[in-house]
Scaffold this active site. Structure first.
Site, PDB file in Angstrom:
ATOM      1  N   LEU A 170      32.413 -30.697   0.935  1.00 53.12           N
ATOM      2  CA  LEU A 170      31.719 -30.261   2.149  1.00 53.12           C
ATOM      3  C   LEU A 170      32.029 -31.204   3.307  1.00 53.12           C
ATOM      4  CD1 LEU A 170      29.626 -28.386   3.502  1.00 53.12           C
ATOM      5  CD2 LEU A 170      27.863 -30.009   2.773  1.00 53.12           C
TER       6      LEU A 170
ATOM      7  N   SER B 254      29.490 -19.502  20.328  1.00 54.38           N
ATOM      8  CA  SER B 254      30.080 -20.090  21.532  1.00 54.38           C
ATOM      9  C   SER B 254      31.521 -20.539  21.282  1.00 54.38           C
ATOM     10  CB  SER B 254      29.229 -21.255  22.051  1.00 54.38           C
ATOM     11  OG  SER B 254      29.300 -22.364  21.180  1.00 54.38           O
ATOM     12  N   ASN B 255      31.809 -21.044  20.093  1.00 51.62           N
ATOM     13  CA  ASN B 255      33.198 -21.393  19.785  1.00 51.62           C
ATOM     14  C   ASN B 255      34.052 -20.149  19.620  1.00 51.62           C
ATOM     15  OD1 ASN B 255      33.764 -24.308  19.667  1.00 51.62           O
ATOM     16  ND2 ASN B 255      32.059 -24.329  18.222  1.00 51.62           N
TER      17      ASN B 255
ATOM     18  N   THR C  79      38.397 -28.129   2.557  1.00 48.89           N
ATOM     19  CA  THR C  79      38.670 -28.348   1.138  1.00 48.89           C
ATOM     20  C   THR C  79      37.359 -28.145   0.380  1.00 48.89           C
ATOM     21  OG1 THR C  79      38.244 -30.729   1.301  1.00 48.89           O
ATOM     22  CG2 THR C  79      40.518 -29.986   1.649  1.00 48.89           C
TER      23      THR C  79
ATOM     24  N   ILE D  84      27.655 -22.608   2.546  1.00 50.19           N
ATOM     25  CA  ILE D  84      28.503 -23.461   1.724  1.00 50.19           C
ATOM     26  C   ILE D  84      29.377 -22.554   0.874  1.00 50.19           C
ATOM     27  CG2 ILE D  84      28.549 -25.178  -0.115  1.00 50.19           C
ATOM     28  CD1 ILE D  84      25.885 -26.229   0.965  1.00 50.19           C
TER      29      ILE D  84
ATOM     30  N   HIS E  48      33.220 -29.400  13.091  1.00 45.13           N
ATOM     31  CA  HIS E  48      31.985 -30.102  12.710  1.00 45.13           C
ATOM     32  C   HIS E  48      31.597 -31.084  13.810  1.00 45.13           C
ATOM     33  CE1 HIS E  48      28.944 -31.700  10.015  1.00 45.13           C
ATOM     34  NE2 HIS E  48      29.330 -32.912  10.378  1.00 45.13           N
TER      35      HIS E  48
ATOM     36  N   GLU F 219      34.061 -29.164  21.939  1.00 40.66           N
ATOM     37  CA  GLU F 219      34.358 -28.190  20.888  1.00 40.66           C
ATOM     38  C   GLU F 219      35.172 -27.037  21.459  1.00 40.66           C
ATOM     39  OE1 GLU F 219      30.874 -26.791  18.879  1.00 40.66           O
ATOM     40  OE2 GLU F 219      30.014 -28.785  18.672  1.00 40.66           O
TER      41      GLU F 219
END
Length: 214
Positions: A145, A14-15, A142, A93, A110, A175
């Site tokens: 996390l 969606s983003n 960075t 990750i 986020h 968002e």
């Protein structure tokens, strides 16, 4: 020349769609040159196809470890020569080597007001804590996390009777506003990361970044 962006996804995208909608505008400062997913079934790949953009699968399950997957991902991304790599619901990750390779040109979104609620289940955690506000953060990535410096946050009030699902919907609407905004700032060369801090128009932003109230 428009800034070239590669978008990484794992799900519905969606983003990604919000970014694609922005690129459809005549004065868009960036273009999406490729969409890469670690899951072949991700619906976001359909969005890429509908927009005439390459949708590529690099399946993490095909590699023996995280490092090998990230190296393959780097190789695929770099073929497109992007100025910016955008994580849009990319549920992996990343290794320090990957993050360093794209240092200062890798951003994520986020669903919390970082540094609060790093990780998963952010809406549930905000409700359980009795918070009055919640929201979403766009930040540079960075090696920590969800710990990179914030670019922009949208603050969403928590309403009486909110459930995680209701709150998630309101956060997601924000968002779709602030992610294209942040990508546009980068594309216009207004935004940069320096020494783990964010500069916008040459001015050092506060640790929370630009804050917008929804």
């Amino acid at each position: 020349m428009s800034c070239k962006v590669v978008v990484l996804i794992s799900g519905s995208g969606s983003n990604l769609q919000a970014l694609l909608d922005t690129t459809a505008q005549a004065d868009a400062p960036f273009s999406v040159c490729a969409v890469i997913s670690n899951k072949a079934e991700a619906y976001g790949l359909n969005r890429a196809t509908q927009a005439g953009i390459p949708g590529i699968v690099v399946d993490h399950r095909s590699f023996p470890n995280r490092g090998a997957f990230d190296q393959a991902l780097i190789k695929e991304i770099d073929q497109h020569k992007p100025s910016l790599v955008v994580l849009a619901g990319f549920m992996r990750i990343l290794t320090p080597e990957f993050v360093r390779h794209y240092g200062g040109r890798l951003i994520n979104i986020h669903p919390s007001l970082l540094p609060k609620y790093q990780g998963l289940n952010t809406h549930q955690r905000a409700l359980e804590a009795g918070d009055k506000t919640h929201g979403v953060t766009v930040h540079f990535v960075t090696e920590e996390l969800d710990g990179g410096p914030s670019i922009v946050q949208a603050i969403v009030p928590i309403k009486e009777g909110d459930t995680p699902a209701l709150l998630a919907k309101r956060v997601q609407r924000q968002e779709h506003t602030i992610y294209p905004m942040a990508v546009s700032w980068f594309a216009q060369q207004r935004l940069q990361m320096a020494d783990d801090r964010v500069l916008l128009d040459g001015e050092l932003l506060p640790h929370c970044g630009v804050q917008i109230s929804a």
